[in-house]
Design a protein around this motif. Structure first.
Motif, PDB file in Angstrom:
ATOM      1  N   PHE A  79       0.466  -0.786   0.115  1.00  0.00           N
ATOM      2  CA  PHE A  79      -0.031   0.024  -0.170  1.00  0.00           C
ATOM      3  C   PHE A  79       1.027   1.237   0.224  1.00  0.00           C
ATOM      4  N   GLU A  80       1.944   1.073   0.665  1.00  0.00           N
ATOM      5  CA  GLU A  80       3.009   2.502   0.153  1.00  0.00           C
ATOM      6  C   GLU A  80       3.465   2.865  -0.742  1.00  0.00           C
ATOM      7  N   GLU A  81       3.399   1.751  -1.421  1.00  0.00           N
ATOM      8  CA  GLU A  81       3.862   2.205  -2.993  1.00  0.00           C
ATOM      9  C   GLU A  81       2.451   2.411  -4.035  1.00  0.00           C
ATOM     10  N   ILE A  82       1.841   2.119  -3.867  1.00  0.00           N
ATOM     11  CA  ILE A  82       0.883   2.074  -5.114  1.00  0.00           C
ATOM     12  C   ILE A  82       0.816   2.919  -5.782  1.00  0.00           C
ATOM     13  N   ALA A  83       1.108   4.873  -5.408  1.00  0.00           N
ATOM     14  CA  ALA A  83       0.946   5.709  -6.442  1.00  0.00           C
ATOM     15  C   ALA A  83       1.960   5.169  -7.384  1.00  0.00           C
ATOM     16  N   VAL A  84       3.303   5.284  -6.784  1.00  0.00           N
ATOM     17  CA  VAL A  84       4.428   4.709  -6.928  1.00  0.00           C
ATOM     18  C   VAL A  84       4.233   4.227  -8.341  1.00  0.00           C
ATOM     19  N   SER A 105      -5.581  -1.874   2.709  1.00  0.00           N
ATOM     20  CA  SER A 105      -6.880  -1.504   0.902  1.00  0.00           C
ATOM     21  C   SER A 105      -7.190   0.118   0.904  1.00  0.00           C
ATOM     22  N   GLY A 106      -7.983   0.351   1.945  1.00  0.00           N
ATOM     23  CA  GLY A 106      -8.537   2.076   2.603  1.00  0.00           C
ATOM     24  C   GLY A 106      -7.707   2.546   2.237  1.00  0.00           C
ATOM     25  N   ILE A 107      -6.104   2.813   2.944  1.00  0.00           N
ATOM     26  CA  ILE A 107      -5.289   3.538   3.069  1.00  0.00           C
ATOM     27  C   ILE A 107      -4.352   3.802   1.388  1.00  0.00           C
ATOM     28  N   ALA A 108      -4.826   2.630   0.388  1.00  0.00           N
ATOM     29  CA  ALA A 108      -4.443   2.524  -0.745  1.00  0.00           C
ATOM     30  C   ALA A 108      -5.569   2.909  -1.839  1.00  0.00           C
ATOM     31  N   PHE A 109      -6.715   3.309  -1.521  1.00  0.00           N
ATOM     32  CA  PHE A 109      -8.326   3.282  -2.156  1.00  0.00           C
ATOM     33  C   PHE A 109      -8.222   4.830  -1.402  1.00  0.00           C
ATOM     34  N   ASP A 110      -7.942   5.415  -1.325  1.00  0.00           N
ATOM     35  CA  ASP A 110      -7.340   7.292  -0.811  1.00  0.00           C
ATOM     36  C   ASP A 110      -6.829   7.812  -1.438  1.00  0.00           C
ATOM     37  N   THR A 111      -5.180   7.088  -1.862  1.00  0.00           N
ATOM     38  CA  THR A 111      -4.389   6.743  -2.484  1.00  0.00           C
ATOM     39  C   THR A 111      -4.783   6.957  -3.453  1.00  0.00           C
ATOM     40  N   LEU A 112      -5.168   6.341  -4.541  1.00  0.00           N
ATOM     41  CA  LEU A 112      -5.477   6.496  -5.935  1.00  0.00           C
ATOM     42  C   LEU A 112      -6.517   7.229  -6.020  1.00  0.00           C
TER      43      LEU A 112
END
Length: 116
Positions: A57-62, A85-92
């Protein structure tokens, strides 16, 4: 500015509450959504959904940028419980990925899907 931040957080939490429905997640997966396991590589190696790729999740945007994933790609994210997955969702979503979905936890998704 503080009001905007609080409102954004509230909307984000509402979005998270609306997600994590295994039936909706599987409908999206069965329709061809990209499946992303946002747990660690070790957790992924111990078991994951078929056709899932692993992006912590920490690498999702990159990683999405590096892989050239289109912003209108349908994506279902999952982890152990739905928190990462919620954190990754917010990031995306903040990066403009408009068809992202927090599928919740691996066990719930695994148990929901019927063998074919």
């Amino acid at each position: 500015m503080i009001i905007f931040a609080l409102l954004s957080l509230m909307v984000s939490q509402l979005a998270l509450a609306a997600d994590k429905d295994a039936k909706v997640a599987w409908t999206k997966i069965d329709a061809g959504a990209m499946v992303v396991d946002v747990r660690t590589a070790e957790e992924f190696a111990a078991g994951h959904l078929e056709n899932a790729i692993n992006i912590p999740f920490e690498e999702i945007a990159v990683e999405f940028k590096k892989r050239g994933i289109a912003k209108d790609t349908s994506v279902v994210l999952y982890c152990r419980s739905g928190r990462r997955s919620g954190i990754a969702f917010d990031t995306l979503v903040s990066e403009g990925y408009t068809k992202s979905y927090n599928g919740g936890g691996f066990q719930t998704l695994s148990q929901f899907k019927k063998p074919q």
